[in-house]
Design a protein around this motif. Structure first.
Motif, PDB file in Angstrom:
ATOM      1  N   GLU A 224      43.226  18.551  32.343  1.00 47.70           N
ATOM      2  CA  GLU A 224      42.709  18.480  33.706  1.00 47.70           C
ATOM      3  C   GLU A 224      42.579  17.041  34.213  1.00 47.70           C
ATOM      4  OE1 GLU A 224      42.296  20.422  36.067  1.00 47.70           O
ATOM      5  OE2 GLU A 224      41.923  22.453  35.375  1.00 47.70           O
ATOM      6  N   THR A 225      42.348  16.091  33.323  1.00 52.53           N
ATOM      7  CA  THR A 225      42.158  14.717  33.782  1.00 52.53           C
ATOM      8  C   THR A 225      42.548  13.716  32.709  1.00 52.53           C
ATOM      9  OG1 THR A 225      40.600  13.124  34.720  1.00 52.53           O
ATOM     10  CG2 THR A 225      39.737  14.605  33.038  1.00 52.53           C
ATOM     11  N   ALA A 314      41.478  17.851  42.856  1.00 55.42           N
ATOM     12  CA  ALA A 314      42.129  16.558  42.713  1.00 55.42           C
ATOM     13  C   ALA A 314      42.283  15.871  44.059  1.00 55.42           C
ATOM     14  CB  ALA A 314      43.503  16.741  42.067  1.00 55.42           C
ATOM     15  N   LYS A 315      42.016  14.568  44.076  1.00 50.63           N
ATOM     16  CA  LYS A 315      42.132  13.791  45.311  1.00 50.63           C
ATOM     17  C   LYS A 315      43.551  13.251  45.516  1.00 50.63           C
ATOM     18  CE  LYS A 315      38.890  10.803  46.201  1.00 50.63           C
ATOM     19  NZ  LYS A 315      37.897   9.706  46.012  1.00 50.63           N
ATOM     20  N   SER A 319      41.742  10.952  40.478  1.00 51.31           N
ATOM     21  CA  SER A 319      40.321  11.302  40.414  1.00 51.31           C
ATOM     22  C   SER A 319      40.082  12.648  41.091  1.00 51.31           C
ATOM     23  CB  SER A 319      39.477  10.220  41.084  1.00 51.31           C
ATOM     24  OG  SER A 319      39.759  10.154  42.482  1.00 51.31           O
ATOM     25  N   HIS A 320      38.834  13.139  41.022  1.00 48.15           N
ATOM     26  CA  HIS A 320      38.486  14.458  41.563  1.00 48.15           C
ATOM     27  C   HIS A 320      37.218  14.380  42.414  1.00 48.15           C
ATOM     28  CE1 HIS A 320      41.049  15.373  38.084  1.00 48.15           C
ATOM     29  NE2 HIS A 320      41.345  16.506  38.698  1.00 48.15           N
ATOM     30  N   GLN A 337      43.846  18.632  49.609  1.00 52.50           N
ATOM     31  CA  GLN A 337      45.040  19.394  49.290  1.00 52.50           C
ATOM     32  C   GLN A 337      45.847  19.752  50.539  1.00 52.50           C
ATOM     33  OE1 GLN A 337      45.998  20.234  45.966  1.00 52.50           O
ATOM     34  NE2 GLN A 337      44.422  18.726  45.523  1.00 52.50           N
TER      35      GLN A 337
END
Length: 342
Positions: A224-225, A314-315, A319-320, A337
């Protein structure tokens, strides 16, 4: 006449003796210069393979072919005798370092200081990625290349164990000719040790029944990251979802379940097509890990950040944005999004 003849022979003998001493001195000087003069290493990282039973002639022939040395095999043999290394040179691959002299090389061979290579298992690879990387490493001997995952785990002594997530991402040193199975065995043992230690020191009251469930969650966090500062926070979102019996709704798990049908994009139909790994249709963790999680992801899964966040999006910059409720999450999705920021 007889006296003159004896005198002439004395002169000739003296000349021959002086010449022999001069030649001998020059040979000693030239040999000493050879022993201490650095080899010519035109390419950094170049190496030489010494086969079992290789002679000095074989070694010098290889060095000549590489442009590293022009010296006679006799010089090399004398150097080995002088270093008391004759007859005890070890076979293997030896690095030709910049500035290395013949004396250094003979010393390495006598001490078996073979060249160390590195194979890195990358955080977030799946087991297929790992096996392809091993197969592409031509300095390894391949004894696992032609068997399936089930047979692989059996050969490693872990029959019936699903291979995904079982090998710790790390850099493993090896020497040329080592087997790919030796790398896998070490990576498997390293994962067991790492996971057991992390499980023993886990945070209290986690909704994880076993260390294997922690491994599964860690693999999701890993995919996820890639940001170290976000891993514990993302782990916290999934932990709270598990506690509330909410769907995890994690795309990497869905993609893993799609297998080879995944072509780079995930569609709404993929999110509604049920598979054991579709966390949009099934509650709880997927049945196995979906990747090889690194140490940081394992620690994050077992030491999640507290709070109220239940969503993240998600940006687009790695990052989120985190949200505690669905309304805020939907606004974040619309902004980052769908590009409909208000």
């Amino acid at each position: 006449m007889k006296v003159r003849g004896i005198a002439l022979w004395r002169v000739i003998l003296l000349v021959v003796l002086v010449a022999a001493i001069a030649v001998g001195s020059w040979l000693v000087f030239d040999w000493s210069r050879f022993a201490r003069t650095p080899l010519s290493v035109p390419v950094a990282g170049q190496s030489i393979d010494v086969a079992r039973g290789a002679s000095f002639k074989d070694i010098v022939r290889d060095l000549r072919a590489r442009g590293a040395s022009r010296a006679s095999p006799l010089y090399w043999r004398v150097l080995a005798i002088e270093m008391r290394a004759s007859g005890r040179l070890h076979a293997g691959e030896y690095l030709l370092r910049a500035g290395m002299t013949p004396r250094d090389l003979i010393g390495d061979m006598a001490n078996g200081k073979v060249m160390q290579r590195n194979f890195t298992i990358v955080d977030g690879w799946n087991v297929g990625d790992l096996r392809r990387a091993l197969a592409a490493t031509d300095t390894l001997s391949h004894d696992m290349a032609d068997i399936d995952n089930e047979a692989l785990m059996k050969r490693l002594g872990n029959e019936g164990e699903h291979p995904e997530g079982r090998f710790l991402p790390e850099t493993y040193a090896y020497v040329k000719g080592d087997t790919d199975s030796s790398i896998l065995k070490r990576a498997h043992a390293a994962m067991i040790k790492t996971l057991d230690a992390a499980w023993a020191s886990r945070a209290p009251d986690l909704p994880l029944a076993t260390s294997y469930e922690a491994l599964i969650l860690a693999s999701i966090v890993e995919k996820e990251t890639g940001r170290a500062d976000e891993r514990p926070r993302i782990a916290g979102v999934f932990i709270r979802r598990l506690q509330l019996h909410m769907l995890l709704q994690t795309d990497p798990s869905v993609i893993y379940g799609m297998g080879e049908s995944y072509t780079g994009n995930i569609h709404k139909s993929d999110l509604t097509t049920d598979t054991p790994y579709n966390t949009y249709t099934r509650v709880g963790l997927p049945p196995t890990p979906i990747a090889l999680p690194g140490r940081a992801a394992i620690q994050a899964a077992l030491h999640p950040v507290g709070g109220k966040d239940l969503y993240f999006v998600a940006k687009g910059d790695g990052s989120h944005v985190f949200s505690a409720n669905l309304d805020d999450h939907n606004r974040a999705v619309a902004c980052y999004q769908l590009k409909r920021c208000q």
